[in-house]
Scaffold this motif. Structure first.
Motif, short mmCIF file in Angstrom:
data_model
loop_
_atom_site.label_atom_id
_atom_site.label_comp_id
_atom_site.label_asym_id
_atom_site.label_seq_id
_atom_site.Cartn_x
_atom_site.Cartn_y
_atom_site.Cartn_z
N GLU A 30 0.90 -1.15 0.15
CA GLU A 30 -0.15 0.29 -0.14
C GLU A 30 0.85 1.22 0.18
N GLU A 31 0.77 2.08 -0.91
CA GLU A 31 1.42 3.42 -0.99
C GLU A 31 0.83 4.32 0.18
N LEU A 32 1.43 4.96 0.71
CA LEU A 32 1.21 5.74 1.76
C LEU A 32 1.20 7.27 1.74
N VAL A 33 2.53 7.74 0.94
CA VAL A 33 2.86 9.13 0.74
C VAL A 33 3.79 9.15 -0.22
N THR A 34 3.90 10.37 -1.28
CA THR A 34 4.86 10.72 -2.25
C THR A 34 5.46 12.15 -1.76
N LEU A 35 6.71 11.80 -1.68
CA LEU A 35 7.73 12.90 -1.58
C LEU A 35 8.47 13.29 -2.46
N ARG A 36 9.39 14.38 -2.27
CA ARG A 36 10.28 15.08 -3.26
C ARG A 36 11.53 15.24 -2.42
N MET A 37 12.70 15.05 -3.17
CA MET A 37 13.85 15.42 -2.30
C MET A 37 14.40 16.78 -2.49
N ALA A 38 14.85 17.10 -1.56
CA ALA A 38 15.60 18.56 -1.05
C ALA A 38 16.81 18.70 -0.71
N ALA A 39 17.59 19.42 -1.13
CA ALA A 39 19.13 19.72 -0.47
C ALA A 39 18.76 20.46 0.84
N HIS A 58 24.93 28.48 5.22
CA HIS A 58 25.82 27.61 4.17
C HIS A 58 25.64 28.68 2.85
N PRO A 59 26.89 28.46 2.12
CA PRO A 59 26.95 29.49 1.07
C PRO A 59 25.58 29.23 -0.02
N LEU A 60 25.16 28.12 0.00
CA LEU A 60 24.18 27.84 -0.99
C LEU A 60 22.79 28.53 -0.49
N THR A 61 22.81 28.98 1.00
CA THR A 61 21.42 29.55 1.23
C THR A 61 21.57 31.08 0.39
N GLU A 62 22.74 31.80 0.12
CA GLU A 62 22.75 32.96 -0.35
C GLU A 62 22.70 33.02 -1.81
N GLY A 63 21.48 33.55 -2.50
CA GLY A 63 21.04 33.76 -3.69
C GLY A 63 20.43 32.34 -4.22
N PRO A 64 19.87 32.51 -5.48
CA PRO A 64 19.30 31.32 -5.93
C PRO A 64 20.23 30.17 -6.09
N LEU A 65 19.56 28.86 -5.92
CA LEU A 65 20.34 27.54 -6.25
C LEU A 65 20.06 27.25 -7.67
N THR A 66 21.26 27.16 -8.13
CA THR A 66 21.24 26.70 -9.64
C THR A 66 21.99 25.16 -9.80
N THR A 95 7.82 16.96 1.66
CA THR A 95 6.56 16.96 0.92
C THR A 95 6.60 17.79 -0.14
N PRO A 96 5.89 17.84 -1.23
CA PRO A 96 5.84 18.57 -2.38
C PRO A 96 5.29 19.89 -1.85
N SER A 97 5.61 21.04 -2.69
CA SER A 97 5.19 22.36 -2.44
C SER A 97 3.64 22.57 -2.36
N ARG A 133 18.29 23.72 6.60
CA ARG A 133 17.59 24.56 5.51
C ARG A 133 17.34 23.53 4.48
N LEU A 134 16.05 23.44 4.16
CA LEU A 134 15.73 22.66 2.97
C LEU A 134 15.62 23.55 1.75
N LEU A 135 16.28 23.44 0.89
CA LEU A 135 16.36 23.99 -0.73
C LEU A 135 15.82 23.35 -2.06
N ASP A 136 14.87 23.81 -2.71
CA ASP A 136 14.62 23.23 -3.81
C ASP A 136 15.70 22.88 -4.79
N ILE A 137 15.57 21.60 -5.44
CA ILE A 137 16.55 21.21 -6.22
C ILE A 137 16.11 21.72 -7.60
N PRO A 138 16.67 22.47 -8.40
CA PRO A 138 16.57 22.82 -9.84
C PRO A 138 16.69 21.97 -10.93
N LEU A 139 16.23 20.51 -10.43
CA LEU A 139 16.42 19.67 -11.59
C LEU A 139 15.34 18.77 -11.45
N PRO A 140 14.86 17.90 -12.24
CA PRO A 140 13.74 17.04 -12.24
C PRO A 140 14.28 15.64 -11.67
#
Length: 267
Positions: A118-127, A133-141, A202-204, A221-228
């Motif tokens: 039985e599937e319970l929950v679908t999640l996404r991966m975040a950084a 951390h330097p990655l928190t400054e400015g957009p994550l590319t 969880t997804p946005s 800090r959880l950052l959205d990964i700009p990749l599929p």
């Protein structure tokens, strides 16, 4: 002469079952009991009368997310129940079939045909990174993500995963500085250094999940990964002999309610 029985006793003229007949009778009674358990709905069991231990197999992050909520439910509804979590050390199919575990919870991608899933929950991966951390400054590319040091989580010691595949499509390559077998250990390292750790969330727009609680506790800090990246589906698997078992039905429902607690689900 009846098969399995001796001739009538000459003194009492009675039929006396042989040891083999006694064994067959016990085996037949056991089969009848198992069939009855499978065919009789057990969803109406009172959890307050349950006694025993349920063994669940899950990754450390899943166990950490489930244990507090399951323990609260057990104390309130089934005080005679104990919970035992095991690491992902056994192949789930045989372990479920042999009764070594009652429930597998996690990414179910290797189930036997007979296994109920039985599937319970679908999640996404975040950084996940530490505050400041330097990655928190400015957009994550993708370029900035690839240039950072990473910690990978693998019980088999693998350095690569779906993120590497996505980066390769952009002609990028990340450096994995360390591989750890535990998600919690990797997240702890990310909280204390500049390595990047991937964690499920969880997804946005979706309700929060207990699976992200550990990251919050560590202050990550959880950052959205700009990749599929492919989604991560968390499910539970059990052997069909437990399908109608009342105690096991309570356990499965408790897992559902715990994972959806933040969404206010009571199903």
């Amino acid at each position: 002469m009846i098969v399995g029985f001796p001739d009538p006793d000459r003194a009492g003229q009675t039929m006396v079952p042989t040891p083999r007949a006694e064994a067959l009778r016990e085996e037949a009674a056991s089969v009848v009991r198992r069939l009855g358990a499978l065919l009789t709905p057990g969803t109406g069991v009172d959890p307050a009368v349950l006694h025993g231990t349920f063994t669940l197999q899950a990754a450390d992050l899943v166990g950490a997310a489930l244990a507090p909520g399951l323990l609260r439910l057990a104390r309130r509804e089934a005080p005679g129940v104990s919970l035992r979590f095991r690491a992902e050390e056994w192949e789930a199919g045989p372990a479920l079939r042999d009764g070594r575990i009652d429930l597998e919870i996690g990414s179910i991608d290797h189930a036997d045909p007979e296994t109920r899933v039985e599937e319970l929950v679908t999640l996404r991966m975040a950084a996940a990174v530490r505050p400041g951390h330097p990655l928190t400054e400015g957009p994550l590319t993708p370029d900035r993500l690839a240039a950072a040091e990473h910690v990978a989580v693998s019980r088999r010691g693998r350095f690569t995963g779906p993120l590497d595949t996505a980066l390769a499509e952009q002609n990028l390559h990340r450096r994995v500085a360390v591989v750890l077998p535990s998600h919690l250990a990797a997240m702890t390292l990310a909280a204390r250094s500049d390595v990047v750790c991937l964690v499920p969330t969880t997804p946005s727009g979706a309700a929060p999940s207990p699976l992200a609680d550990a990251a919050a506790v560590l202050g990550l800090r959880l950052l959205d990964i700009p990749l599929p990246l492919p989604p991560l589906t968390i499910g539970m698997a059990w052997h069909p002999r437990h399908a109608a078992d009342g105690g096991h039905h309570w356990l499965r429902d408790a897992v559902r309610r715990t994972l959806h607690a933040s969404a206010g689900s009571t199903t």
